[in-house]
Write a protein that holds these residues in place. Structure first.
Motif, short mmCIF file in Angstrom:
data_model
loop_
_atom_site.label_atom_id
_atom_site.label_comp_id
_atom_site.label_asym_id
_atom_site.label_seq_id
_atom_site.Cartn_x
_atom_site.Cartn_y
_atom_site.Cartn_z
N UNK A 27 0.87 -1.17 0.00
CA UNK A 27 0.00 0.00 0.00
C UNK A 27 0.91 1.22 0.00
N UNK A 28 0.76 2.09 -1.00
CA UNK A 28 1.66 3.22 -1.18
C UNK A 28 0.99 4.49 -0.67
N UNK A 29 1.65 5.14 0.30
CA UNK A 29 1.17 6.39 0.87
C UNK A 29 2.01 7.53 0.34
N UNK A 30 1.38 8.52 -0.29
CA UNK A 30 2.08 9.71 -0.74
C UNK A 30 2.05 10.76 0.36
N UNK A 31 3.16 10.96 1.05
CA UNK A 31 3.25 11.93 2.14
C UNK A 31 3.74 13.28 1.59
N UNK A 32 3.72 14.29 2.45
CA UNK A 32 4.10 15.65 2.06
C UNK A 32 5.05 16.23 3.12
N UNK B 41 0.66 6.83 -6.22
CA UNK B 41 0.33 6.56 -4.81
C UNK B 41 -1.09 6.01 -4.75
N UNK B 42 -1.36 5.18 -3.74
CA UNK B 42 -2.70 4.64 -3.54
C UNK B 42 -3.54 5.57 -2.68
N UNK B 43 -2.90 6.17 -1.67
CA UNK B 43 -3.54 7.15 -0.79
C UNK B 43 -2.57 8.31 -0.65
N UNK B 44 -3.07 9.54 -0.67
CA UNK B 44 -2.18 10.68 -0.58
C UNK B 44 -2.66 11.73 0.39
N UNK B 45 -1.72 12.31 1.13
CA UNK B 45 -2.02 13.50 1.93
C UNK B 45 -2.42 14.64 0.99
N UNK C 276 -5.93 16.48 4.82
CA UNK C 276 -6.73 15.27 4.76
C UNK C 276 -6.05 14.21 3.92
N UNK C 277 -6.78 13.15 3.64
CA UNK C 277 -6.31 12.06 2.79
C UNK C 277 -7.27 11.93 1.61
N UNK C 278 -6.73 11.50 0.49
CA UNK C 278 -7.52 11.35 -0.72
C UNK C 278 -7.09 10.07 -1.44
N UNK C 279 -8.05 9.44 -2.13
CA UNK C 279 -7.74 8.24 -2.90
C UNK C 279 -8.79 8.05 -3.98
N UNK C 280 -8.44 7.32 -5.02
CA UNK C 280 -9.34 7.06 -6.13
C UNK C 280 -10.45 6.10 -5.71
N UNK C 281 -11.67 6.41 -6.13
CA UNK C 281 -12.77 5.47 -5.90
C UNK C 281 -12.49 4.14 -6.61
N UNK C 282 -11.91 4.22 -7.79
CA UNK C 282 -11.63 3.00 -8.55
C UNK C 282 -10.57 2.13 -7.89
N UNK D 37 -10.33 1.94 -4.49
CA UNK D 37 -10.78 1.68 -3.13
C UNK D 37 -10.89 0.17 -2.90
N UNK D 38 -10.31 -0.30 -1.82
CA UNK D 38 -10.41 -1.71 -1.48
C UNK D 38 -10.28 -1.86 0.03
N UNK D 39 -10.24 -3.07 0.50
CA UNK D 39 -10.19 -3.33 1.93
C UNK D 39 -8.95 -2.73 2.57
N UNK D 40 -7.80 -2.86 1.89
CA UNK D 40 -6.56 -2.34 2.45
C UNK D 40 -6.63 -0.82 2.61
N UNK D 41 -7.12 -0.13 1.60
CA UNK D 41 -7.24 1.33 1.68
C UNK D 41 -8.18 1.71 2.81
N UNK D 42 -9.32 1.03 2.92
CA UNK D 42 -10.28 1.34 3.97
C UNK D 42 -9.69 1.10 5.36
N UNK D 43 -8.91 0.05 5.49
CA UNK D 43 -8.28 -0.22 6.79
C UNK D 43 -7.26 0.87 7.12
N UNK D 44 -6.53 1.34 6.10
CA UNK D 44 -5.56 2.40 6.37
C UNK D 44 -6.25 3.68 6.79
#
Length: 266
Positions: A13-18, A58-62, A188-194, A196-203
């Motif tokens: 799971x890739x997190x794009x930090x700032x 990134x899968x999820x990004x600040x 906040x955090x942002x991610x693509x709806x397309x 979205x999966x269990x791992x993203x939701x858990x994060x």
């Protein structure tokens, strides 16, 4: 952990930090709960985060928005993105220790600094410098701000930054004071709806402080773009909002500020 959509289980799971973000606690909690999915944290500049998500960098990004801008207004494509507001970050002003601002104990107002010369880090950025999709080191990310801070230390002007970035770049010849009456930065955090999966939701649950073993409520506030928490709180994994216990006195006192334009006595 398996994906909600068809396909093999997610391994990374890739997190794009700032700059200024400190997701260490998130990473530690994630590793403890989901050791089978590696959390890969890569740092990018603030700009271009939505483009990175679209490109799959990134899968999820600040997201940290300019002062006064609303998360929903910036992420104006609800059919494409999920987003959640985590907290609001204080704006601060950086000034030379020789500047009159140094005599203010903890804070100044926007009116106090109106008319003062300002330093803009954007003026120090080379347009040809680097790829927006390439992860960079913390030193690279803050290069323009560091150059701006050097100008501030010389006494040539003031610099307004998010608190976490200012603290990251702090130096002995520069003071940092909170600005009392400016709206601050939404983070906040942002991610693509397309994507979205269990791992993203858990994060997202980890980022919002959900305890291990609690039931994940898909489609709740964490995917609606509303945090459900006080916007002034600073969660684990981020710095720069109100000071936490042990971090020094609470901002807000204006005692000790000299008349505008006068330097403190030595």
């Amino acid at each position: 952990m398996t994906d909600d959509a068809a396909g093999p289980p997610r391994e990374v799971l890739r997190l794009g930090a700032i700059p200024g973000a400190t997701p260490d606690k998130w990473a530690a909690r994630w590793h403890a709960r989901f050791p089978e999915v590696r959390l890969q944290v890569e740092y990018f500049d603030d700009a271009g985060q939505l483009e990175r998500l679209r490109a799959g960098t990134a899968d999820v990004g600040y997201l940290r928005l300019p002062e006064g801008e609303d998360l929903d207004a910036v992420v104006a494509d609800p059919e494409t993105f999920h987003r959640v507001l985590l907290y609001r970050e204080d704006p601060v002003v950086c000034a030379s220790r020789e500047h009159w601002i140094a005599a203010a104990e903890e804070s100044v107002t926007a009116e106090d600094i109106a008319g003062e010369p300002m330093v803009d880090p954007a003026d120090m950025v080379d347009p040809a410098d680097g790829d927006v999709h390439a992860p960079q080191s913390g030193a690279q990310l803050a290069r323009a701000e560091r150059l701006a801070m050097e100008v501030v230390a010389s006494g040539a002007g003031l610099l307004i930054l998010p608190n976490s970035v200012a603290r990251m770049l702090s130096r002995k010849d520069v003071v940092i004071r909170r600005i009392e009456d400016r709206p601050g930065y939404a983070v906040g955090l942002c991610w693509l709806r397309s994507a979205d999966d269990e791992a993203v939701q858990e994060f997202i649950g980890v980022a919002r402080g959900r305890r291990a073993g609690s039931v994940r409520s898909a489609g709740s506030a964490e995917t609606s773009g509303r945090s459900g928490r006080s916007g002034r709180a600073t969660p684990a994994g981020a710095r720069g909002g109100r000071p936490q216990p042990g971090a020094g006195p609470r901002p807000g006192s204006r005692r000790g500020r000299p008349p505008r334009g006068r330097r403190p006595k030595r």
